[in-house]
Design a protein around this motif. Structure first.
Motif, mmCIF file in Angstrom:
data_model
loop_
_atom_site.group_PDB
_atom_site.id
_atom_site.type_symbol
_atom_site.label_atom_id
_atom_site.label_comp_id
_atom_site.label_asym_id
_atom_site.label_seq_id
_atom_site.Cartn_x
_atom_site.Cartn_y
_atom_site.Cartn_z
ATOM 1 N N GLY A 1 0.839 -1.204 0.000
ATOM 2 C CA GLY A 1 0.000 0.000 0.000
ATOM 3 C C GLY A 1 0.871 1.249 0.000
ATOM 4 O O GLY A 1 0.637 2.202 -0.761
ATOM 5 N N HIS A 2 1.894 1.222 0.826
ATOM 6 C CA HIS A 2 2.858 2.321 0.889
ATOM 7 C C HIS A 2 3.527 2.522 -0.474
ATOM 8 O O HIS A 2 3.698 3.657 -0.943
ATOM 9 N N ALA A 3 3.861 1.417 -1.128
ATOM 10 C CA ALA A 3 4.530 1.487 -2.434
ATOM 11 C C ALA A 3 3.636 2.182 -3.461
ATOM 12 O O ALA A 3 4.092 3.039 -4.228
ATOM 13 N N VAL A 4 2.361 1.838 -3.482
ATOM 14 C CA VAL A 4 1.449 2.450 -4.461
ATOM 15 C C VAL A 4 1.234 3.926 -4.114
ATOM 16 O O VAL A 4 1.138 4.777 -5.010
ATOM 17 N N ARG A 5 1.198 4.245 -2.843
ATOM 18 C CA ARG A 5 1.052 5.642 -2.420
ATOM 19 C C ARG A 5 2.210 6.480 -2.964
ATOM 20 O O ARG A 5 2.010 7.558 -3.542
ATOM 21 N N ALA B 1 -8.513 6.013 -0.506
ATOM 22 C CA ALA B 1 -8.403 4.850 0.383
ATOM 23 C C ALA B 1 -6.975 4.654 0.893
ATOM 24 O O ALA B 1 -6.762 4.261 2.044
ATOM 25 N N LEU B 2 -5.991 4.946 0.042
ATOM 26 C CA LEU B 2 -4.589 4.762 0.458
ATOM 27 C C LEU B 2 -4.255 5.643 1.657
ATOM 28 O O LEU B 2 -3.433 5.285 2.509
ATOM 29 N N GLY B 3 -4.915 6.803 1.712
ATOM 30 C CA GLY B 3 -4.695 7.717 2.828
ATOM 31 C C GLY B 3 -5.227 7.175 4.146
ATOM 32 O O GLY B 3 -4.913 7.709 5.209
ATOM 33 N N LYS B 4 -6.052 6.133 4.064
ATOM 34 C CA LYS B 4 -6.679 5.600 5.282
ATOM 35 C C LYS B 4 -6.107 4.262 5.731
ATOM 36 O O LYS B 4 -6.616 3.645 6.665
#
Ligand code: UD1
Ligand code: MG
Length: 511
Positions: free
Chosen positions: A86-90, A190-193
Motif C-alpha cells: 500500500g505504501h509502495a502504491v502511495r 483509500a490509500l490515505g486511510k
C-alpha cells in the motif's frame, strides 16, 4: 466505443526477494529472454498506459539501469524503505499526481501473466465502473498468498493475508494474484486511510478493498481462467518451475504455427525469438535473444543460438552461435562456433571445429574443417582447406584478410593479415602467406622436401620403425626383382615415385 479511460500502470518492484539468495534483485532474474520485470512490463504493454511507474527499492541502481534499457518510457520511483504494498502504491501516485482514470497495479514477480488477461481485467473493471477490481485465481496450493473472502452473496468482502487469516479463511483456495485495477481518485482516497494494524506492521494494498467496500463503493473480482498465469516467484525452485511452464507455453505456440519441435522438453526458446514455418528444431536446442530461424531451416540437435539469424533452408548442427548470420541453405557444423558478425552467405559451408568471427563467407564458399576465420572476407565459391588459420592479430591490432572469388587455399595454411589472395588464386598447402597472392597465381612458401635415405636404420636401429622399414625394403626389392624378370627392368611403380614438381595446394586440400 466508450470514452477511453486514461490509464496509469504501477509495477511493484522494490522488494528484495530474500529467498532468491542472490545479489541480483529478484525482478532482474532472467526467464527465457526477459527479466521477471520485463515480462510484467510486456504483459502491461497492450494497455497503452499514459504513464508507467515502477516502484524500486532493493538494488535500485541495477533496476533503474535495466529499465533505461528495456523500458525507457517508464518512470522509476524510489521507495527507500519497504513499508508494504500500500505504501509502495502511495509513493507511486505521488510521482503521478495528475493520474486520473484507471490505475493498474501489478506485482513485479508474476512473469507468466498474459497480456490478454490484464487487458480483460482492466476492460471488465472499466465497463463495470468499479472502484477496485482484483485478479483472483483458484489454486491447488494457496500457501503464503492472500485469500479472497466473499460474503454470503458471493461478493468480495475483503482480502486477507495468510498470516492474518482465520483457520476458515486459510482453507479458501481462491487467492489474490497481486494484479489490480483501481479508479484513481478512489484509490488515492483509500490509500490515505490504510493502517499498519496487521501481523507485518505494513501498509497493505489489499486493505483498500475492505475500506472501499465498507464505504459502499463497488469492488469486484475478476477470475483468471488459468491459475498458472498468476504464479509468483519467491525462490529459485519456483523460478525453475516457472521456466518450465513458460517453455511449454512458448513451444506449444510455435508447434501450432507450423514449426516442428522434436523434443519440446529439451528445447528452450526465448519469448523474443522468431521461428518460421516448417523449421525443424531438434533436441537440446536453445534459441535466445533476437534469434530468427527461417522457414524450413533445421536447427539442432545440441545447438545454442544467441541473437543469430538462420536463413531459409539452412542447417545448423551441434554448434554455438552468437550474433551471427547464417544465409539461406548454408550449412553449419557439427561443432562450429560462430561469433559476432560472422556472416555466412547463401549456400556457404562452415564445417567441423571451425570458428568464425567478424567475417563474410561468400556465396557457396566452404570452410569445411578445423579452421579459424577472423576478420576476413572470403569470396564466393572459395575453398578454404583444413586447418587454415587467418592470423588476424599481431598482438596490437586486428587486421583483415581478403580471399578472392573461387580462390583455393591448401590445408594447414597461415594467412598472415593484412593480406589478400586474388580471385582464382591457389595457395599451396602448408604455406605461411604474408604477401598478397595475385589473381590466378600459386602462392607457396614451403621449403623443398628432401628424404635422407636410410636414416631410420642408422639412427633408430632396433625400433619397430626400423623393423618395418627393413621389411618394406626387402618386399620392394623382391617385387622389383619379379617385375624386372617380367618386363625387363621397368618398375611398375616408377611413375608414382618420380613425381617431383612442387606439390600444389590441390594435392592436399580437402573438399
Ligand atoms: C502480495 C499480496 C497477497 C497476494 C500476493 C500475490 C499484499 C499485502 N499482499 O503478498 O495478497 O496474494 O502478493 O503474489 O499486497 N513490494 C514493494 N514495496 C513494498 C512491499 C512489496 O515494492 O514495500 C513489491 C514486491 O517487490 C513484490 C510485490 O510488491 O513485487 C508484492 O510484495 P510481496 O512482499 O511479494 O507480497 P506478498 O507477501 O507476496
Ligand atoms: Mg510475493
Amino acid at each position: 466505443m466508450s470514452e477511453p479511460h486514461p490509464r496509469t500502470v504501477v509495477v511493484l518492484a522494490a522488494g528484495e526477494g530474500k529467498r532468491m539468495k542472490s545479489s541480483l534483485p529478484k525482478v532482474l532474474h532472467p526467464l527465457l529472454g526477459r527479466t521477471l520485470l520485463g515480462h510484467v512490463l510486456g504483459a502491461a504493454a497492450p494497455l497503452r498506459a499514459d504513464r508507467t511507474v515502477v516502484v524500486i527499492g532493493h538494488g535500485a541502481d541495477q533496476v533503474r539501469g535495466h529499465l533505461a534499457e528495456v523500458a525507457p518510457e517508464a518512470t522509476p520511483v524510489l521507495q527507500a524503505q519497504q513499508l508494504g504494498t500500500g505504501h509502495a502504491v502511495r509513493i507511486a501516485l505521488e510521482a503521478a499526481p495528475d493520474a486520473t482514470g484507471t490505475v493498474v497495479v501489478i506485482n513485479g514477480d508474476v512473469p507468466l501473466l498474459r497480456p490478454e488477461t490484464v487487458t480483460a481485467l482492466v476492460e471488465a473493471h472499466e465497463a463495470a465502473g468499479a472502484a477496485a477490481t482484483v485478479l483472483a485465481a483458484e489454486v491447488p496450493d494457496p500457501t503464503g498468498l492472500g485469500r479472497i473472502v466473499r460474503d454470503t452473496a458471493g461478493r468480495l468482502a475483503q482480502i486477507v493475508e495468510e498470516r492474518d487469516a482465520t483457520p476458515e479463511q486459510r482453507a479458501l483456495r481462491e487467492i489474490n494474484a497481486g494484479i489490480y485495477a483501481f479508479d484513481a481518485a478512489r484509490l488515492r482516497d483509500a490509500l490515505g486511510k490504510l493502517s499498519t494494524d496487521n501481523d507485518q506492521g505494513e501498509e497493505y494494498l489489499t486493505d483498500v478493498f475492505g475500506l472501499l467496500r465498507d464505504a459502499g463503493e463497488p469492488v469486484a473480482v475478476h477470475v483468471a481462467a488459468d491459475h498458472v498465469e498468476t504464479l509468483g516467484c519467491n525462490d529459485r525452485v519456483e523460478l525453475a518451475a516457472l521456466r518450465r511452464l513458460l517453455r511449454d507455453r512458448v513451444n506449444e505456440g510455435w508447434l501450432r504455427t507450423g514449426v516442428s519441435i522434436l523434443d519440446p522438453y529439451t528445447t528452450w526458446i526465448d519469448v523474443t525469438v522468431t521461428v518460421e514455418r516448417d523449421a525443424v528444431i531438434d533436441q537440446n536446442t536453445q534459441l535466445q535473444g533476437a534469434t530468427v530461424v527461417g522457414a524450413g531451416a533445421v536447427v539442432g540437435p545440441d545447438v545454442t543460438l544467441i541473437d543469430t539469424t538462420v536463413g531459409e533452408g539452412a542447417t545448423v548442427l551441434r554448434s554455438h552461435a552468437v550474433g551471427a548470420e547464417v544465409g539461406p541453405r548454408a550449412t553449419v557444423g557439427p561443432y562450429a562456433y560462430l561469433r559476432p558478425a560472422a556472416r555466412l552467405a547463401e549456400k556457404s559451408k562452415v564445417g567441423t571445429f571451425v570458428e568464425v568471427k567478424n567475417s563474410e563467407i561468400g556465396v557457396g564458399a566452404k570452410v569445411p574443417h578445423l579452421s579459424y576465420v577472423g576478420d576476413a572476407t572470403i569470396g564466393a565459391k572459395a575453398n578454404i582447406g583444413a586447418a587454415t588459420i587467418f592470423v588476424n592479430y599481431d598482438g596490437v591490432n586486428k587486421n583483415r584478410t581478403v580471399i578472392g572469388e573461387a580462390a583455393f587455399i591448401g590445408c594447414d595454411t597461415s594467412l598472415i593479415a593484412p593480406v589478400e589472395v586474388g580471385a582464382g588464386a591457389y595457395v599451396a598447402a602448408g604455406s605461411a602467406i604474408s604477401q598478397d597472392v595475385p589473381a590466378g597465381a600459386l602462392g607457396v612458401t614451403r621449403a623443398p622436401q628432401r628424404a635422407i635415405e636410410g636414416w631410420v636404420a642408422r639412427k633408430r636401429a632396433g625400433t619397430a620403425s626400423a623393423a618395418a622399414a627393413e621389411r618394406a625394403r626387402a618386399a620392394a626389392e623382391g617385387a622389383s626383382v619379379e617385375a624386372s624378370a617380367a618386363s625387363e627392368g621397368e618398375p611398375m611403380h616408377e611413375g608414382a615415385e618420380t613425381v617431383s614438381g612442387p606439390a600444389t595446394a590441390g594435392d592436399t586440400a580437402t573438399e
